[in-house]
Design an enzyme around this catalytic site. Structure first.
Site, PDB file in Angstrom:
ATOM      1  N   LYS A  51       0.823  -1.210   0.000  1.00 19.46           N
ATOM      2  CA  LYS A  51       0.000   0.000   0.000  1.00 19.46           C
ATOM      3  C   LYS A  51       0.860   1.265   0.000  1.00 19.46           C
ATOM      4  CE  LYS A  51      -3.603  -2.600   0.289  1.00 19.46           C
ATOM      5  NZ  LYS A  51      -3.128  -3.897  -0.184  1.00 19.46           N
ATOM      6  N   TYR A 268     -12.268 -14.691   3.172  1.00 22.09           N
ATOM      7  CA  TYR A 268     -11.273 -13.645   3.426  1.00 22.09           C
ATOM      8  C   TYR A 268     -10.855 -13.645   4.903  1.00 22.09           C
ATOM      9  CZ  TYR A 268      -9.418  -9.007   4.427  1.00 22.09           C
ATOM     10  OH  TYR A 268      -8.627  -7.974   4.862  1.00 22.09           O
ATOM     11  N   TYR A 294      -3.118 -12.813   3.740  1.00 28.61           N
ATOM     12  CA  TYR A 294      -2.746 -12.532   2.344  1.00 28.61           C
ATOM     13  C   TYR A 294      -1.604 -13.401   1.828  1.00 28.61           C
ATOM     14  CZ  TYR A 294      -5.379  -8.323   3.473  1.00 28.61           C
ATOM     15  OH  TYR A 294      -6.351  -7.431   3.883  1.00 28.61           O
TER      16      TYR A 294
HETATM   17  C1  5PA Z   1      -0.205  -7.728   2.886  1.00 26.11           C
HETATM   18  C2  5PA Z   1      -1.173  -7.655   1.740  1.00 26.11           C
HETATM   19  N1  5PA Z   1      -0.978  -8.463   0.666  1.00 26.11           N
HETATM   20  C3  5PA Z   1      -1.825  -8.444  -0.388  1.00 26.11           C
HETATM   21  C4  5PA Z   1      -2.931  -7.607  -0.407  1.00 26.11           C
HETATM   22  C5  5PA Z   1      -3.843  -7.634  -1.635  1.00 26.11           C
HETATM   23  O1  5PA Z   1      -3.547  -6.477  -2.388  1.00 26.11           O
HETATM   24  P1  5PA Z   1      -4.690  -5.793  -3.261  1.00 26.11           P
HETATM   25  O2  5PA Z   1      -5.693  -5.229  -2.282  1.00 26.11           O
HETATM   26  O3  5PA Z   1      -3.964  -4.730  -4.058  1.00 26.11           O
HETATM   27  O4  5PA Z   1      -5.302  -6.854  -4.109  1.00 26.11           O
HETATM   28  C6  5PA Z   1      -3.161  -6.734   0.674  1.00 26.11           C
HETATM   29  C7  5PA Z   1      -4.378  -5.819   0.637  1.00 26.11           C
HETATM   30  N2  5PA Z   1      -4.863  -5.510   1.940  1.00 26.11           N
HETATM   31  C8  5PA Z   1      -6.103  -4.785   2.132  1.00 26.11           C
HETATM   32  C9  5PA Z   1      -6.070  -4.195   3.541  1.00 26.11           C
HETATM   33  O5  5PA Z   1      -7.055  -3.578   3.967  1.00 26.11           O
HETATM   34  O6  5PA Z   1      -4.995  -4.365   4.224  1.00 26.11           O
HETATM   35  C10 5PA Z   1      -6.714  -4.028   1.086  1.00 26.11           C
HETATM   36  C11 5PA Z   1      -7.342  -5.271   1.569  1.00 26.11           C
HETATM   37  C12 5PA Z   1      -2.266  -6.758   1.765  1.00 26.11           C
HETATM   38  O7  5PA Z   1      -2.436  -5.929   2.827  1.00 26.11           O
END
Ligand code: 5PA
Length: 338
Positions: A51, A268, A294
């Site tokens: 992010k 999720y 994730y």
């Molecule tokens: C460590 C980590 N790895 C992959 C992702 C997935 O990325 P995208 O949201 O760009 O698909 C997140 C996202 N996290 C979100 C969050 O609120 O933290 C957007 C869902 C992530 O934090």
């Protein structure tokens, strides 16, 4: 290119490391060379992550618009809202983050440790509610936005994961440009990238970068949303919007969006046995730490894709490690020990 002309903050240490994983490579048979792009080590801002790379573009836009407060949303253990808080604070701004009940569990200290603790330590205005998970735009952020206006602030709205936003895909398109420079310097080429996909703009940005460079580089998204069709739709929309912004000639085909839904544990935010095993494998080979929401799921995906031969012998695969480790502290109960 057009990308270089788009305003961007400098939140990263520089190019994030491209690291060979010799022990994981061996553990998976040695036929596929496994490397990682370490976005989890990309910045000094509160443990960095994917992010922070995306927010380089959104925070630049917020500044250009004279905003002083970032408003965003995520689950209780959101890495994204922690990164929004970190980049706001580092930029002399403030952050209001709505943290919702995206994960229907209440393990010990779940709302007291990990990412939400970091946001509080950084002075974020952290607001919990009971709304459930969705990768789209969430209503509670509108109230937060109005509250900021009511107190005379200038809010800048950032959707979940900084994804469904016109600038959301730029960070990871830029990563492919950065990677190509690293490949040239190291004399290597990664034919396959593996990336976790939830709100979709990390994955979408990589697709745009890969299509734009035209070398046939394959981007495999591993779904961790548990709502794979919603994620597929959002990835495709963001990729096409990003391509249009950068080069109207760029065409993103449906088949450029590869999203594997076999490793999301069906929901999720909750790991299953496969997720935990993958986390342990990466940790017990090259001491690379992944998280249960994730990266543990995308690691499970990469391991299986290599084992089943989808990623062919002779490939150089690059695991895009997007961060997430702080949430581990909220999930300690999923790692039982004697
Ligand atoms: C460590 C980590 N790895 C992959 C992702 C997935 O990325 P995208 O949201 O760009 O698909 C997140 C996202 N996290 C979100 C969050 O609120 O933290 C957007 C869902 C992530 O934090």
């Amino acid at each position: 290119t057009k990308l270089a002309s788009i305003p961007k903050e400098n939140f990263l240490f520089g190019p994030s490391p491209v690291q060979y994983l010799p022990n994981l490579t061996t553990a998976l048979g040695g036929q596929v060379k496994v490397y990682a792009k370490r976005e989890d080590c990309n910045s000094g801002l509160a443990y960095g992550g994917n992010k922070v790379r995306k927010l380089e573009y959104l925070v630049a836009d917020a500044k250009l618009k004279g905003c002083d407060t970032l408003v965003s949303v995520g689950g209780v253990q959101s890495n994204h809202t922690r990164a929004v808080t970190a980049t706001a604070v580092a930029s002399g701004m403030t952050a209001v983050t709505v943290q919702e009940k995206w994960v229907p569990i209440d393990p010990p200290l779940y709302a007291e440790t990990g990412n939400i603790l970091l946001s509080r330590i950084m002075g974020g205005d952290v607001r919990l509610n009971q709304e459930d998970f969705d990768i789209g735009h969430k209503a509670a952020t509108e109230q937060a936005f109005k509250d900021v206006e009511a107190r005379g602030g200038k809010p800048y709205y950032i959707p979940a994961g900084a994804s469904d936003h016109e600038l959301g895909g730029l960070g990871f398109t830029n990563l492919v440009v950065e990677l190509a420079e690293q490949e040239a310097a190291q004399g290597i080429y990664f034919d396959t990238l593996v990336v976790c996909s939830v709100t979709g703009s990390s994955h979408a940005g990589l697709i745009v970068g890969a299509v734009a460079e035209g070398k046939g580089r394959k981007v495999i998204g591993i779904d961790a949303s548990g709502k794979v069709e919603a994620t597929r739709t959002q990835v495709t929309r963001i990729a096409r919007n990003t391509a249009k912004l950068l080069d109207p000639e760029l065409v993103i085909k449906d088949e450029d969006v590869i999203l594997d839904d076999r490793f999301n544990a069906g929901i999720y935010g909750i790991p299953d046995e496969q997720t935990i095993k993958a986390i342990e494998m990466a940790a017990r080979t090259d001491s690379m730490i992944t998280d249960p929401v994730y990266e543990g799921k995308s690691m499970a995906g990469m391991i299986e894709l290599i084992k089943e031969g989808t990623i062919k012998p002779g490939s150089n695969v690059l695991y895009i490690h997007l961060g997430g480790q702080p949430a581990l502290n909220a999930y300690s109960s999923y790692f039982p020990h004697n």
